[in-house]
Design a protein around this motif. Structure first.
Motif, PDB file in Angstrom:
ATOM      1  N   PRO A 180       1.162   4.289  -9.327  1.00 24.36           N
ATOM      2  CA  PRO A 180      -0.248   3.896  -9.239  1.00 24.36           C
ATOM      3  C   PRO A 180      -0.725   3.019 -10.394  1.00 24.36           C
ATOM      4  O   PRO A 180      -1.741   2.355 -10.289  1.00 24.36           O
ATOM      5  N   SER A 181       0.031   2.981 -11.484  1.00 21.73           N
ATOM      6  CA  SER A 181      -0.392   2.154 -12.622  1.00 21.73           C
ATOM      7  C   SER A 181      -0.388   0.667 -12.278  1.00 21.73           C
ATOM      8  O   SER A 181      -0.959  -0.141 -13.023  1.00 21.73           O
ATOM      9  N   LEU A 232      -2.125  -0.669 -10.206  1.00 19.84           N
ATOM     10  CA  LEU A 232      -3.517  -1.034  -9.964  1.00 19.84           C
ATOM     11  C   LEU A 232      -4.210  -1.550 -11.233  1.00 19.84           C
ATOM     12  O   LEU A 232      -5.269  -2.171 -11.151  1.00 19.84           O
ATOM     13  N   LEU A 237       0.823  -1.217   0.000  1.00 24.11           N
ATOM     14  CA  LEU A 237       0.000   0.000   0.000  1.00 24.11           C
ATOM     15  C   LEU A 237       0.852   1.261   0.000  1.00 24.11           C
ATOM     16  O   LEU A 237       0.520   2.239  -0.671  1.00 24.11           O
ATOM     17  N   ILE A 274      -5.409  -5.375 -11.682  1.00 21.02           N
ATOM     18  CA  ILE A 274      -6.677  -5.998 -11.273  1.00 21.02           C
ATOM     19  C   ILE A 274      -7.762  -5.851 -12.335  1.00 21.02           C
ATOM     20  O   ILE A 274      -8.865  -6.334 -12.159  1.00 21.02           O
ATOM     21  N   ASN A 275      -7.439  -5.222 -13.456  1.00 21.85           N
ATOM     22  CA  ASN A 275      -8.387  -5.058 -14.553  1.00 21.85           C
ATOM     23  C   ASN A 275      -8.452  -6.363 -15.352  1.00 21.85           C
ATOM     24  O   ASN A 275      -7.460  -6.789 -15.938  1.00 21.85           O
ATOM     25  N   ILE A 316       2.183   2.009  -3.573  1.00 23.41           N
ATOM     26  CA  ILE A 316       1.256   2.330  -4.658  1.00 23.41           C
ATOM     27  C   ILE A 316       1.445   3.782  -5.080  1.00 23.41           C
ATOM     28  O   ILE A 316       1.309   4.119  -6.257  1.00 23.41           O
TER      29      ILE A 316
END
Length: 83
Positions: free
Chosen positions: A46-47, A49, A39, A52-53, A42
């Motif tokens: 931030p990319s 994240l 965390l 999880i797509n 991140i």
């Protein structure tokens, strides 16, 4: 790793309940530590994240025919604990 395994096998004779009473909280602290570290980082990128797509998984499965079969098999084994 070898020391941890040796200790686990040595104390296993006292019952799995006792092993779990020590091993469970240690494992919980480990997951908490790596979760907090994740965390905190991140903010650095931030990319991450985007992982999880599900779109990227679908594209990979559509493009990598042979690799997709092996990947799905490995994920299945890891999720079910059958590895």
């Amino acid at each position: 790793t070898l020391v941890i395994l040796a200790v686990l096998f040595a104390v296993q004779r006292f019952g799995t309940g006792r092993v779990a009473s020590v091993f469970g909280p240690v494992t919980g602290l480990w997951f908490l530590a790596i979760g907090i570290a994740g965390l905190l980082h991140i903010r650095d990128d931030p990319s991450v994240l985007l992982a999880i797509n599900p779109y990227y998984a679908v594209v990979y499965l559509a493009e990598a025919k042979a690799g997709a079969f092996l990947t799905v098999g490995a994920v299945f084994l890891a999720v079910t604990g059958a590895e």
